[in-house]
Scaffold this active site. Structure first.
Site, mmCIF file in Angstrom:
data_model
loop_
_atom_site.group_PDB
_atom_site.id
_atom_site.type_symbol
_atom_site.label_atom_id
_atom_site.label_comp_id
_atom_site.label_asym_id
_atom_site.label_seq_id
_atom_site.Cartn_x
_atom_site.Cartn_y
_atom_site.Cartn_z
ATOM 1 C CG HIS A 393 -1.995 -0.519 1.291
ATOM 2 N ND1 HIS A 393 -3.231 -0.301 0.869
ATOM 3 C CD2 HIS A 393 -2.532 -1.867 1.236
ATOM 4 C CE1 HIS A 393 -4.368 -1.411 0.667
ATOM 5 N NE2 HIS A 393 -3.548 -2.231 1.274
ATOM 6 C CE LYS A 585 -7.066 13.489 -0.077
ATOM 7 N NZ LYS A 585 -7.378 12.868 -1.039
ATOM 8 N NE ARG A 586 -5.549 10.649 9.858
ATOM 9 C CZ ARG A 586 -5.579 8.964 11.002
ATOM 10 N NH1 ARG A 586 -5.843 8.622 10.566
ATOM 11 N NH2 ARG A 586 -4.348 9.729 11.584
ATOM 12 C CE LYS A 591 -3.728 10.607 2.885
ATOM 13 N NZ LYS A 591 -4.387 9.867 1.754
ATOM 14 C CB THR A 693 -10.520 5.048 -2.083
ATOM 15 O OG1 THR A 693 -10.084 5.344 -0.876
ATOM 16 C CG2 THR A 693 -9.765 3.569 -2.371
ATOM 17 C CE LYS A 697 -14.127 6.386 -0.268
ATOM 18 N NZ LYS A 697 -13.729 6.877 0.898
HETATM 19 C C1 PLP Z 1 -12.116 6.978 1.592
HETATM 20 C C2 PLP Z 1 -11.989 7.549 2.600
HETATM 21 C C3 PLP Z 1 -10.474 7.527 3.055
HETATM 22 C C4 PLP Z 1 -9.063 7.215 2.053
HETATM 23 O O1 PLP Z 1 -9.373 8.715 0.945
HETATM 24 P P1 PLP Z 1 -8.463 9.629 0.401
HETATM 25 O O2 PLP Z 1 -8.726 10.378 -0.106
HETATM 26 O O3 PLP Z 1 -8.110 7.865 -0.758
HETATM 27 O O4 PLP Z 1 -6.706 9.492 1.321
HETATM 28 C C5 PLP Z 1 -10.376 8.073 4.483
HETATM 29 N N1 PLP Z 1 -10.905 8.039 5.073
HETATM 30 C C6 PLP Z 1 -12.529 8.687 4.938
HETATM 31 C C7 PLP Z 1 -13.284 8.300 5.688
HETATM 32 C C8 PLP Z 1 -13.029 7.689 3.773
HETATM 33 O O5 PLP Z 1 -14.594 7.125 3.820
#
Ligand code: PLP
Length: 852
Positions: A393, A585-586, A591, A693, A697
């Site tokens: 990952h 995102k985190r 990022k 991911t 979304k």
């Molecule tokens: C999808 C998701 C992530 C991943 O987000 P990235 O932008 O791909 O880092 C992290 N936290 C939650 C709650 C999510 O639904």
């Protein structure tokens, strides 16, 4: 149980069985297919069940019940359908003795289950009606459910999406993880700073989980290894110092549209019943309790680190605890049908390691086969290599797990022995055959890293012990082959592969964006949640003015809903007519939330310099948790909140700019933000985001991506087309070249006056009155710190791309067209497609729709 009878099934797998349930009805027009999908129960009958649970299970009654009690009663009523599906599925699996995948993951970020289960069972509308008749509102009750936040972010959410797809595709699968008492911490802000509070998701019990004490396992730890010389080969005997009980809790995973119900099995640690009664009776009640508390610590709390290795003893124990329990469970299930005949084991068992966190399962299966079942080394190793596969990952060095040999010796002495043996065979046979006499290569590839503190490299162990290793997006898998494991790739050219991540369209479109789902239903086959490629049918509508209007009207209604939520959570007022720019995102330097922040400061400065500065009103929305020990990440949250405070209260800029960081970002908050997003921020330094991911979304819900050529952004831009995204910044190769040349962030600070001005601004007390320097760490990391993530190098390109976003948004038609095309072209990112790739390339499973 009639949920399965009505409609087309998932026919996505290699198996032939799936097609038999296809009905002629599938040929009818789309809207008919949608309405033909009947709920398996009437509203009236469901009301009866809810009332029965309210009274009989909750011990309350209609006039007195709290919203919590209504939520519970509704969940228990729905659970009747879930459990019937579970039983049927389990009977089918045991009748056919199916090959199954066991998905081992330290994290499952499930979020809430009620809404998802209702949608997957086609019970949503009937439940809404049933509750209405009882004076209750379903949307309000859904808010009563705590998120199951047993994960940090992307990795855990991926595992959750995969479980949804596996069940939907009728694939035999078990998820294995840890039943954390506390999931990811709850985030609050105090004067703009992140405060962590424990998450108590099951403080009052959880209606979805079932305890299975009959399947409890014993897990050993510590102690020493004795070598016995009895037969022809010496036998190793592990005398453990402690034994912990692992108790499984099963969460049913409901597939979409009457598909299978699989299980997620989460292990809870308990003190064993081999409780020291002597100590207890001799007055050692407190000591005995302390032992119990220690045992129960193992599954107490999720480590809140994302993309960083905690390296703590308790963490290794957590890993081993759930792997040992899971391997024992897998072996028990196998032996129930096959006894001591191990020949079918690799035919029936696949074990997927979600990152290296469960890598200890490899030596554990070796230990079980050799020590407990007297198998020869060679045979046991042959089985392991057929059974295991590993998903990488990350390439971030700080995330690559290593444990000291010293810790292994103490906690898992027998496993250290086995790892040494695996390593010896690997180095003296494979490596020496490929690179004869090359000791440097042996050192480089060894599972043991030499140095003043010797370490076990869990990545190397995972690669050596698996038959397949996959990255999670094409560019990432390429980098795994060329940069991370090039010699392993040379040694085993077939082993490294790619499976691009995906998301379940059931949760991330149908359930979270009902307005858009309803609009889509009017125009294409209603089975698009199973066959997401069908969204391509919307491309033909992208130029249709009426459809554009309808699409953007949905977006606006979703924004109105989010405006209310923002107000409820923060008191901040924003306009639904503004452009909603979302980064969720985190919080991590790679990022680059701070790149977004610097651009916001630049816009603010331009507006103050020139109140007529031409820009579309924009709301910058953030959601992000920082690891509690990651100080710079917490400082960036603080900076965003302080800048937001100043900007949101500055009347000079006429409401053109708003900044909001919503607290406690999690799955249920993502479900509210994503349907309302116009712009998706995916701005990681190229080469650092394995896939992402969140990017999928947001694009699926009609947001336009502003992003770097990193992770799955590349594939998203390929699918949507470059005209419908805003791609900017250094590429992977350009970042490498810059590093090779020697990167100096002062080149940008000295020569770009806007960059200089905003960095200096952060250093003043403009945003933290009376506290100059409170935000200094950001500038410091970008200059003296060397700007490891190339924020300054990408700033100008980012700012220019944002200019293009602004211009396009003014042209409503062009924007609507691109938004539609984004939704229409995201079919590839269905997690069903990811799972099909795993099935074809790695697991080779067959689908078994349940018989009943
Ligand atoms: C999808 C998701 C992530 C991943 O987000 P990235 O932008 O791909 O880092 C992290 N936290 C939650 C709650 C999510 O639904």
């Amino acid at each position: 149980m009639t949920t399965k009878a009505t409609t087309t099934k998932a026919t996505t797998t290699t198996a032939t069985k799936t097609t038999v349930t296809k009905k002629a009805a599938a040929k009818k027009p789309a809207t008919k297919a949608a309405s033909a999908r009947k709920a398996p129960v009437t509203a009236k009958a469901l009301q009866g069940k809810i009332i029965q649970h309210l009274r009989g299970t909750q011990g309350t009654y209609e006039e007195k019940a709290t919203p919590q009690a209504w939520w519970r009663a509704t969940s228990f009523a729905v659970n009747e359908f879930v459990m019937a599906g579970l039983t049927d599925t389990q009977k089918t699996h045991s009748r056919y003795d199916t090959r199954a995948v066991n998905y081992l993951s330290m994290e499952f970020l499930m979020g809430r289950l009620l809404s998802n289960n209702l949608h997957n069972l086609h019970l949503f509308d009937v439940t809404r009606a049933a509750l209405e008749g009882l004076g209750q509102n379903l949307d309000d009750l859904l808010e009563e459910e705590p998120d199951m936040a047993l994960g940090n972010g992307g990795l855990g959410r991926l595992a959750a999406c995969f479980l949804d797809s596996l069940a939907t595709m009728n694939l035999p699968a078990v998820g294995y993880g840890i039943h954390y008492e506390h999931g990811l911490f709850e985030q609050h802000f105090r004067d703009g700073r992140q405060i962590e509070r424990p998450d108590a998701w099951r403080e009052y019990g959880n209606p979805w989980e079932v305890c299975r004490p009959e399947s409890a396992q014993q897990v050993k730890l510590y102690g020493y290894v004795e070598t016995r010389y009895e037969g022809a080969t010496p036998k190793k005997v592990w005398h453990a110092g402690r034994t912990i009980k692992a108790v499984p809790w099963d969460i049913p995973i409901v597939g979409y549209d009457g598909a299978n119900v699989n299980i997620l099995r989460l292990w809870e640690s308990r003190a064993t019943n081999f409780f020291d009664w002597d100590v207890f009776n001799a007055g050692g009640y407190v000591d005995a309790q302390a032992e119990q508390a220690q045992a129960e610590t193992i599954s107490k709390v999720l480590y809140p680190n994302d993309e960083t290795d905690a390296g703590k003893e308790l963490r290794l124990i957590q890993q081993y605890f759930f792997c040992a329990a899971s391997v024992a469970d897998i072996v028990r299930r196998y032996r129930r049908a096959h006894g001591d005949d191990w020949t079918s084991f690799p035919k029936l068992v696949a074990i997927q390691l979600n990152d290296t966190h469960p890598a200890i399962a490899i030596p554990e299966l070796m230990r079980v086969l050799i020590d407990d079942y007297d198998m020869a080394w060679k045979d046991a190793w042959g089985i392991c290599q057929q059974v295991f596969s590993y998903t990488n990952h990350t390439l971030l060095p700080e995330a690559l797990e290593k444990w000291t040999v010293r810790l292994f010796e103490k906690v898992l002495p027998r496993h250290l022995d086995i790892i040494y043996d695996i390593n010896h065979q690997f180095l003296t046979q494979q490596v020496d055959a490929q690179w004869p006499g090359d000791d440097a290569m042996k050192q480089h590839l060894s599972i043991i890293e030499e140095g003043h503190e010797r370490m076990v490299r869990m990545g190397h162990l995972s690669v050596v012990g698996s038959h397949k290793v996959n990255g999670v997006a094409q560019v990432h898998s390429d980098l795994v082959r060329t940069d991370l494991f090039p010699e392993f790739h040379e040694l085993w050219p077939e082993k490294l592969t790619n499976v691009t991540n995906g998301i379940t369209p059931r949760r991330w479109l149908k359930a979270c964006n009902p307005r858009l789902a309803a609009l889509i239903d009017q125009h294409i086959d209603a089975d698009w949640p199973l066959h997401l490629d069908k969204l391509k049918g919307l491309i033909a509508k992208a130029d249709d003015a009426k459809f554009q209007q309808a699409f953007m009207a949905v977006k606006r209604e979703n924004k109105v809903d989010l405006v209310a939520e923002i107000h409820r959570l923060t008191g901040i007022e924003v306009s639904p007519d503004a452009l909603f720019d979302v980064q969720i995102k985190r919080l991590h330097e790679y990022k680059r939330q701070h790149l977004n922040l610097l651009h916001i400061l630049a816009l603010y400065r331009r507006l103050l310099d020139n109140p007529e500065y031409n820009m579309v009103p924009r709301v910058f929305l953030f959601g992000a948790k920082a690891a509690p020990g990651y100080h710079l990440a917490k400082d960036i949250i603080f900076a965003i909140n302080k800048v937001a405070e100043r900007i949101n209260n500055d009347s000079r800029i006429g409401g053109k700019l708003k900044v909001v960081m919503l607290p406690n970002y999690r799955v249920s908050l993502a479900e509210k933000m994503i349907p309302a997003a116009d712009v998706s921020e995916q701005i990681s330094t190229a080469g650092k985001e394995a896939s992402g991911t969140g990017n999928m979304k947001l694009a699926l819900n009609g947001a336009l991506t502003i992003g770097t050529l990193d992770g799955a952004n590349i594939e998203i831009a390929e699918e949507a087309g470059a005209d419908h995204c805003f791609i900017f910044g250094l590429t992977v190769d350009e970042v490498k070249a810059l590093n090779a040349r020697g990167y100096n962030p002062y080149d940008f600070y000295d020569h770009d006056e806007e960059i200089r001005a905003v960095l200096d601004w952060l250093d003043s007390d403009y945003f933290t009155p009376g506290q100059p320097g409170a935000l200094a760490s950001i500038k410091h990391s970008l200059l003296q710190g060397g700007d490891p993530y190339k924020v300054l190098a990408d700033f100008r390109a980012y700012s220019d791309a944002q200019r293009n976003v602004d211009e396009k948004y003014r042209d409503g038609t062009a924007w609507a067209r691109s938004a539609i095309i984004n939704t229409a072209t995201m079919g590839k990112f269905n997690s069903d497609r990811s799972i099909q790739d795993y099935v074809d390339r790695i697991w080779h499973l067959k689908a078994y729709p349940r018989d009943n």
